[in-house]
Scaffold this active site. Structure first.
Site, mmCIF file in Angstrom:
data_model
loop_
_atom_site.group_PDB
_atom_site.id
_atom_site.type_symbol
_atom_site.label_atom_id
_atom_site.label_comp_id
_atom_site.label_asym_id
_atom_site.label_seq_id
_atom_site.Cartn_x
_atom_site.Cartn_y
_atom_site.Cartn_z
ATOM 1 N N LYS A 177 1.005 -0.731 0.211
ATOM 2 C CA LYS A 177 0.613 -0.272 0.087
ATOM 3 C C LYS A 177 0.765 1.090 0.205
ATOM 4 O O LYS A 177 1.682 1.458 0.852
ATOM 5 C CB LYS A 177 -0.775 0.240 1.236
ATOM 6 C CG LYS A 177 -1.870 1.209 1.180
ATOM 7 C CD LYS A 177 -2.128 2.126 2.622
ATOM 8 C CE LYS A 177 -1.465 3.141 2.689
ATOM 9 N NZ LYS A 177 -1.540 4.160 2.335
ATOM 10 N N GLU A 253 9.485 1.146 10.362
ATOM 11 C CA GLU A 253 11.185 1.735 10.012
ATOM 12 C C GLU A 253 10.428 3.513 10.631
ATOM 13 O O GLU A 253 9.823 3.754 9.116
ATOM 14 C CB GLU A 253 11.980 1.775 8.827
ATOM 15 C CG GLU A 253 12.595 0.729 8.214
ATOM 16 C CD GLU A 253 13.143 0.444 9.312
ATOM 17 O OE1 GLU A 253 14.488 2.001 9.882
ATOM 18 O OE2 GLU A 253 14.018 -0.890 9.129
ATOM 19 N N CYS A 287 14.199 10.558 6.359
ATOM 20 C CA CYS A 287 14.507 10.506 8.261
ATOM 21 C C CYS A 287 15.261 9.634 8.939
ATOM 22 O O CYS A 287 15.688 10.465 10.251
ATOM 23 C CB CYS A 287 13.914 8.290 8.178
ATOM 24 S SG CYS A 287 14.661 7.251 7.092
ATOM 25 N N GLU A 382 11.093 15.754 13.711
ATOM 26 C CA GLU A 382 11.493 16.214 12.967
ATOM 27 C C GLU A 382 11.168 17.293 12.290
ATOM 28 O O GLU A 382 9.962 17.921 11.856
ATOM 29 C CB GLU A 382 10.720 15.204 12.110
ATOM 30 C CG GLU A 382 11.645 13.513 12.401
ATOM 31 C CD GLU A 382 11.021 12.417 11.344
ATOM 32 O OE1 GLU A 382 9.503 12.092 11.432
ATOM 33 O OE2 GLU A 382 11.902 11.747 10.896
HETATM 34 P P1 NAP Z 1 3.171 9.390 7.504
HETATM 35 O O1 NAP Z 1 1.410 10.071 7.797
HETATM 36 O O2 NAP Z 1 3.104 7.285 9.158
HETATM 37 O O3 NAP Z 1 2.232 7.704 6.386
HETATM 38 C C1 NAP Z 1 3.760 6.691 5.797
HETATM 39 C C2 NAP Z 1 2.609 5.557 5.425
HETATM 40 O O4 NAP Z 1 1.414 5.625 5.835
HETATM 41 C C3 NAP Z 1 1.619 6.502 3.621
HETATM 42 O O5 NAP Z 1 1.751 5.154 2.974
HETATM 43 C C4 NAP Z 1 0.298 6.744 4.523
HETATM 44 O O6 NAP Z 1 -0.288 6.748 3.688
HETATM 45 C C5 NAP Z 1 0.150 5.424 5.365
HETATM 46 N N1 NAP Z 1 -1.146 5.659 6.672
HETATM 47 C C6 NAP Z 1 -0.712 7.192 7.066
HETATM 48 N N2 NAP Z 1 -2.162 7.436 8.043
HETATM 49 C C7 NAP Z 1 -2.045 5.408 8.179
HETATM 50 C C8 NAP Z 1 -2.564 5.736 9.149
HETATM 51 N N3 NAP Z 1 -3.499 6.035 9.967
HETATM 52 N N4 NAP Z 1 -2.920 3.848 8.827
HETATM 53 C C9 NAP Z 1 -2.549 2.903 7.923
HETATM 54 N N5 NAP Z 1 -1.707 3.899 6.681
HETATM 55 C C10 NAP Z 1 -1.718 5.337 7.129
HETATM 56 O O7 NAP Z 1 4.545 9.284 7.293
HETATM 57 P P2 NAP Z 1 5.030 9.889 6.273
HETATM 58 O O8 NAP Z 1 4.897 11.720 6.740
HETATM 59 O O9 NAP Z 1 4.353 9.542 4.570
HETATM 60 O O10 NAP Z 1 6.568 9.842 5.888
HETATM 61 C C11 NAP Z 1 7.227 10.666 6.570
HETATM 62 C C12 NAP Z 1 8.188 9.786 8.191
HETATM 63 O O11 NAP Z 1 8.409 8.982 7.431
HETATM 64 C C13 NAP Z 1 8.646 10.586 8.531
HETATM 65 O O12 NAP Z 1 8.053 10.587 9.994
HETATM 66 C C14 NAP Z 1 10.330 10.308 8.225
HETATM 67 O O13 NAP Z 1 10.740 9.798 8.930
HETATM 68 C C15 NAP Z 1 9.364 8.280 8.491
HETATM 69 N N6 NAP Z 1 9.968 7.827 7.329
HETATM 70 C C16 NAP Z 1 11.198 6.897 7.794
HETATM 71 C C17 NAP Z 1 12.612 5.901 7.608
HETATM 72 C C18 NAP Z 1 12.426 4.864 8.241
HETATM 73 O O14 NAP Z 1 13.345 4.072 7.336
HETATM 74 N N7 NAP Z 1 13.190 4.992 9.497
HETATM 75 C C19 NAP Z 1 12.486 6.077 6.158
HETATM 76 C C20 NAP Z 1 11.152 7.175 5.684
HETATM 77 C C21 NAP Z 1 10.483 7.848 6.100
HETATM 78 P P3 NAP Z 1 -0.987 7.880 2.993
HETATM 79 O O15 NAP Z 1 -0.166 9.247 3.167
HETATM 80 O O16 NAP Z 1 -1.698 7.767 1.749
HETATM 81 O O17 NAP Z 1 -2.770 8.816 3.850
#
Ligand code: NAP
Length: 480
Positions: A177, A253, A287, A382
Site C-alpha cells: 500500500k 522504520e 528520516c 522532526e
Molecule cells: P506517514 O503519514 O506515517 O505515512 C506513511 C504511510 O502510512 C503512507 O503510505 C500513508 O498513506 C500511510 N498511513 C498514514 N496514516 C495511516 C493510518 N492511520 N493507517 C495506515 N496507514 C497510514 O508518514 P509520511 O509523512 O508519509 O512519511 C514521513 C515519515 O516517515 C517521517 O516520520 C520519516 O522519518 C519516516 N520515514 C522513516 C524511514 C525509515 O527508514 N526509518 C524512511 C523514510 C521515512 P497516505 O500517505 O496515503 O495517507
C-alpha cells in the site's frame, strides 16, 4: 520511450490492472500543485482482494527453487535500471525531488532487488550438535507468508524495493500500500515486475486515498503474517496496535531526530561537506536527515560561517531542472509545519542567520538557525525541511547527553579525528546507525533501522531477509 507510457492508474492485483469501485483521487505535482493524473481509489476492498491473491499465490512461489526466485528478481533489477530516466522523471513529478536525487534513488532502489536476488540463495538452516545420543537437531528457515508493506512518499521507489525484495527472495508474497502522494512509482514497479516474470499474485499493489481504512484491513487480516511499515512513529504505533489481535511480526522504520556532533578536533571542512549532504538531501525530508547540529564551542563560529557559505550555494527550483538542489516540500501542510517550528524557535531566542521563509509553490528557503536550545520544539520533533539548527556544547559528556536526550534512535553522525573518541562515542550513542566522519550512510549492504521510538527490525544487508523468515526446529528421535 516517454515516461508517459509508464504511468499506470489502477491497483495491480493477481497479475492484472484492476479498477475497484468508481472513485478516483488526484496525484498532485508539489512543484506547481497541478494534477498529474487521476488514480483509482481502491480502498479497503482493493486491499482485501490483494490479500486473497497473495495468499493463493504463496504456496507455489514458496516452493520454487531459490535460484528460480533469484532469476526473476535479477530481471526486475535489470528492468528498473533500463528505465532509470523515465522512473526518475515520474518520481520528480510526484514528489518534487530534484532529478539527480531521483536518479540516485532509482539506483538505490534497484540495488535491493540485486542484493536480495543474491541473498535468496543463501537462506541457510543449521544442524545443531545433539543433546541426546538417539536424537538429531536441524533448523529450517521458511518464508513467513503474506506480507503487508506500507510505504511513504519521501522515497517512493526505494522504500518499496527495500521491503519487497527480501520478502520475495525469502519466498513470501506481498501486498503493497503506497502513499496516495506518490503512487505512480509504485505502480510502475508492478509493471516492471510483470515484465520480469513474477507469477500472478506474488506482488500486488493496492492504491487508494483512505490510508486509515486500508491499513486497518491489512493489519486485521489473519492471512497477513507480517507488516513492514516505513513512516511516522505515530502511524507505526497505530499499526502495531491494530496488528495485536492477529499477533503479526512487525518491522517498523519510523521517524528520527538525528544529531550531528562536531567535536573540537574535527576536520571542519569535511564536517561541513557531510552536513550539507546529511541535512539538505530531498530538501531535508528524509528520516536520516540531521535534525540537530551539536557543535563544540571552540569551533562553533568557524563551522557556522563555513556552513553558511555552502548553504548560500544551494539552488532552489523545479526538480526537473538538473541544476537545482532544493525542490518544493511535499505539500502545503509540510510548509506550515516548518513555519510553525521556526516561529516557536524565534520566540525562544533562536537567531535566523539565513533564510527562514516559505515561498510560493510549497518552497521553503534553505535556512540556518544559530543559538538553538533544547526548549525549542524542533529539538524533539522532526523538522522535515531544509532547516539547519545549531546548538553549542562544552564537553564530550554534554554532547552525548544532548544527543541521547530524545525518544528517537534512528541515525546519528559525528566528526572527530581521535580514534579512542570515535569508539567511545559510537558505543554511547543510543541509535541504530552511526555515521563517523561521513554524512551518507545508506547502502543496501548495511543494516538500516532504528531503536527506541524509531522502530524495530532492519532492512538491507544479510540481516534484512531474516525479517521475512520463520525458524523451524526439527527434532529427529530414535535414530538407531
Ligand atoms: P506517514 O503519514 O506515517 O505515512 C506513511 C504511510 O502510512 C503512507 O503510505 C500513508 O498513506 C500511510 N498511513 C498514514 N496514516 C495511516 C493510518 N492511520 N493507517 C495506515 N496507514 C497510514 O508518514 P509520511 O509523512 O508519509 O512519511 C514521513 C515519515 O516517515 C517521517 O516520520 C520519516 O522519518 C519516516 N520515514 C522513516 C524511514 C525509515 O527508514 N526509518 C524512511 C523514510 C521515512 P497516505 O500517505 O496515503 O495517507
Amino acid at each position: 520511450m516517454s515516461y508517459k507510457d509508464l504511468i499506470f492508474t489502477s491497483s495491480y492485483i493477481n497479475g492484472e490492472w484492476k479498477q475497484i469501485g468508481q472513485k478516483k483521487f488526484s496525484v498532485i505535482n508539489p512543484f506547481n500543485q497541478k494534477e498529474i493524473v487521476q488514480v483509482d481509489d481502491g480502498g479497503a476492498e482493493a486491499i482485501k482482494k490483494a490479500i486473497d491473491s497473495a495468499q493463493s499465490a504463496f504456496p507455489k512461489w514458496r516452493d520454487l527453487l531459490a535460484k528460480e526466485r533469484s532469476e526473476i528478481l535479477e530481471k526486475w533489477y535489470d528492468l528498473i535500471q533500463q528505465h532509470k530516466s523515465e522512473i526518475a522523471t515520474i518520481m520528480t513529478l510526484e514528489s518534487g525531488k530534484p532529478i539527480n536525487e531521483s536518479k540516485g534513488e532509482v539506483d538505490y532502489a534497484a540495488s535491493f532487488a540485486k542484493w536480495f536476488a543474491e541473498e535468496a540463495k543463501r537462506v541457510y538452516g543449521d544442524i545443531i550438535p545433539t543433546h541426546a545420543h538417539k536424537k538429531r537437531i536441524a533448523v529450517l528457515k521458511q518464508p513467513i507468508g503474506v506480507v503487508g508493506a506500507i510505504t511513504p512518499w519521501n522515497f517512493p521507489l526505494a522504500m518499496i524495493t527495500r521491503k519487497v525484495s527480501p520478502a520475495l527472495a525469502a519466498g513470501c508474497t506481498v501486498v503493497i500500500k503506497p502513499t496516495k502522494e506518490s503512487p505512480l512509482c509504485a505502480l510502475l514497479l508492478a509493471h516492471l515486475a510483470q515484465k520480469a516474470g513474477f507469477p500472478a499474485g506474488v506482488l500486488n499493489i493496492a492504491v487508494g486515498s483512505n490510508s486509515k481504512e486500508m491499513g486497518k484491513a491489512l493489519c486485521e487480516s489473519p492471512l497477513v503474517k507480517k507488516i513492514s511499515f516505513t513512516g511516522s512513529t505515530e502511524v507505526g504505533k497505530a499499526l502495531m496496535a491494530q496488528s495485536s489481535q492477529t499477533l503479526k511480526k512487525m518491522s517498523l522504520e519510523l521517524g528520527g531526530n538525528a544529531p550531528f556532533i562536531v567535536f573540537e578536533d574535527a576536520d571542519v571542512d569535511l564536517a561541513v561537506k557531510g552536513a550539507i549532504a546529511a541535512k539538505f538531501r530531498n530538501s531535508g525530508q528524509t528520516c536520516v536527515c540531521v535534525n540537530r547540529f551539536l557543535i563544540h564551542q571552540d569551533i562553533y563560529d568557524q563551522f557556522s560561517e563555513k556552513l553558511l557559505k555552502e548553504i548560500q550555494k544551494l539552488k532552489m527550483g523545479n526538480g526537473l531542472e538538473s541544476e537545482n538542489h532544493i525542490g518544493p516540500l511535499i505539500n502545503s501542510k509540510a510548509v506550515e509545519k516548518v513555519k510553525s517550528l521556526i516561529q516557536d524557535a524565534k520566540e525562544k531566542g533562536a537567531k535566523i542567520t539565513y533564510g527562514g521563509n516559505s515561498l510560493e509553490g510549497n518552497f521553503f528557503e534553505p535556512t540556518l538557525i544559530t543559538n538553538a536550545n533544547s526548549d525549542m520544539q524542533f529539538s524533539n520533533e522532526e523538522i522535515f525541511g531544509p532547516v539547519a539548527a545549531l546548538y553549542k556544547f562544552k564537553s564530550l559528556e554534554q554532547a552525548l547527553d544532548m544527543a541521547n536526550d530524545t525518544i528517537y534512535g534512528l541515525a546519528a553522525y559525528f566528526y572527530s579525528k581521535d580514534i579512542n573518541r570515535c569508539w567511545k562515542v559510537s558505543e554511547e550513542l543510543e541509535y541504530g546507525m552511526v555515521g563517523i566522519n561521513t554524512g551518507l550512510i545508506s547502502t543496501e549492504v548495511a543494516p538500516f533501522g532504528g531503536i527506541k521510538a524509531s522502530g524495530m527490525g532492519r532492512e538491507g544487508s544479510k540481516y534484512g531477509i531474516e525479517e521475512y523468515l520463520e525458524i523451524k526446529y526439527l527434532c529427529y528421535g530414535n535414530i538407531q
